[in-house]
Design a protein around this motif. Structure first.
Motif, short mmCIF file in Angstrom:
data_model
loop_
_atom_site.label_atom_id
_atom_site.label_comp_id
_atom_site.label_asym_id
_atom_site.label_seq_id
_atom_site.Cartn_x
_atom_site.Cartn_y
_atom_site.Cartn_z
N ILE A 107 10.78 2.84 0.49
CA ILE A 107 10.19 1.62 0.24
C ILE A 107 10.14 0.64 1.96
N ASP A 108 8.98 0.97 2.21
CA ASP A 108 9.47 0.04 3.91
C ASP A 108 9.51 -2.03 3.58
N LEU A 109 10.58 -1.73 3.37
CA LEU A 109 10.58 -4.13 4.05
C LEU A 109 10.87 -4.49 4.75
N GLN A 110 9.82 -3.93 5.84
CA GLN A 110 10.06 -4.57 6.84
C GLN A 110 8.85 -6.07 6.77
N GLU A 111 8.16 -5.89 5.78
CA GLU A 111 7.74 -7.26 5.62
C GLU A 111 7.91 -8.12 4.47
N ASN A 116 1.17 -0.49 0.40
CA ASN A 116 -0.09 -0.53 0.09
C ASN A 116 0.90 1.03 0.08
N SER A 117 0.25 2.42 -0.38
CA SER A 117 0.96 3.72 -0.63
C SER A 117 0.59 4.77 -0.16
N GLN A 118 0.96 5.53 0.17
CA GLN A 118 0.72 7.07 1.35
C GLN A 118 1.62 8.01 0.41
N ARG A 119 1.03 9.02 0.47
CA ARG A 119 1.15 9.78 0.19
C ARG A 119 2.01 11.03 1.55
N GLU A 120 3.18 11.72 2.12
CA GLU A 120 3.68 12.61 2.89
C GLU A 120 4.09 13.21 2.71
N GLY A 121 3.78 15.03 2.31
CA GLY A 121 4.16 15.72 1.86
C GLY A 121 5.25 15.70 0.76
N ASP A 122 6.25 15.49 0.26
CA ASP A 122 6.79 15.25 -0.82
C ASP A 122 7.08 13.45 -1.40
N SER A 123 6.96 13.09 -0.50
CA SER A 123 7.26 11.59 -0.01
C SER A 123 6.01 10.71 -0.71
N ILE A 124 5.90 9.95 -1.09
CA ILE A 124 5.36 8.40 -1.03
C ILE A 124 5.90 7.41 -0.50
N ILE A 125 5.44 7.10 0.48
CA ILE A 125 5.53 5.96 1.33
C ILE A 125 5.14 4.34 0.36
N LEU A 126 5.70 3.58 0.60
CA LEU A 126 5.75 2.26 -0.41
C LEU A 126 5.58 0.76 1.19
N SER A 127 4.24 0.74 1.35
CA SER A 127 4.21 -0.59 1.91
C SER A 127 4.58 -1.85 1.60
N ILE A 128 5.95 -2.21 1.39
CA ILE A 128 5.72 -4.06 0.80
C ILE A 128 5.62 -4.77 1.70
N LYS A 129 4.54 -5.67 1.50
CA LYS A 129 4.96 -7.32 2.34
C LYS A 129 4.60 -8.13 1.89
N GLY A 130 5.19 -9.46 2.20
CA GLY A 130 5.46 -10.48 1.06
C GLY A 130 6.53 -10.85 0.40
N ASP A 131 6.15 -12.22 -0.41
CA ASP A 131 7.88 -11.39 -1.78
C ASP A 131 7.78 -11.04 -2.39
N HIS A 170 17.49 -10.49 5.98
CA HIS A 170 17.78 -11.26 5.13
C HIS A 170 18.17 -10.51 4.08
N VAL A 171 17.33 -9.77 3.87
CA VAL A 171 16.92 -8.47 2.77
C VAL A 171 18.69 -7.88 2.37
N LYS A 172 18.98 -7.10 4.06
CA LYS A 172 20.26 -6.64 3.97
C LYS A 172 21.15 -7.61 3.66
N LYS A 173 21.65 -8.86 3.63
CA LYS A 173 22.49 -9.50 3.05
C LYS A 173 22.38 -9.32 1.37
N LEU A 174 21.12 -9.49 1.07
CA LEU A 174 21.20 -9.53 -0.50
C LEU A 174 21.36 -8.50 -1.22
N LEU A 175 21.11 -7.29 -0.38
CA LEU A 175 21.84 -5.77 -0.53
C LEU A 175 22.79 -5.61 -0.73
N ILE A 176 23.68 -6.57 -0.33
CA ILE A 176 24.96 -5.90 0.44
C ILE A 176 26.01 -7.17 -0.73
#
Length: 114
Positions: free
Chosen positions: A48-52, A6-21, A86-92
């Protein structure tokens, strides 16, 4: 696990929260579309919020890079927040941590991205 977001606008940014794979299936083009729509609304930053997010495939990485390219071409940027270990390792491993600005938490990202 199927991807939802889901995405929401906050000021000049859009925050995209992603869940799953994030595997770049049918959700991939929709995520890129969110970026295109944001740019048309004069939004220049995407957090992009990758928490989930548990897993990102090579196509999922492609989706993130496409989103980043679109934003940067328009003078904006994409930031990643709250990646799991896991995602952090992938980014590295993929050296994406050198391309994206990665924040430990969504709050930190919101604070820094203004």
């Amino acid at each position: 696990m199927k991807l939802s977001y889901n995405s929401q606008r906050e000021g000049d940014s859009i925050i995209l929260s992603i869940k799953g794979d994030l595997i770049g299936d049918e959700a991939g083009p929709r995520l890129v579309e969110i970026i295109s729509d944001a740019l048309q609304s004069k939004i220049k930053n995407c957090i992009i919020d990758l928490q989930e997010v548990r897993y990102i495939s090579s196509s999922g990485i492609g989706v993130l890079i496409t989103m980043l390219t679109k934003m940067r071409n328009a003078g904006g940027d994409v930031y990643l927040a709250s990646p799991s270990e896991h995602v952090k390792k992938l980014l590295i491993i993929t050296k994406l941590n050198n391309i994206f600005t990665v924040y430990e938490s969504l709050d930190e990202a919101k604070e820094k991205v203004k």
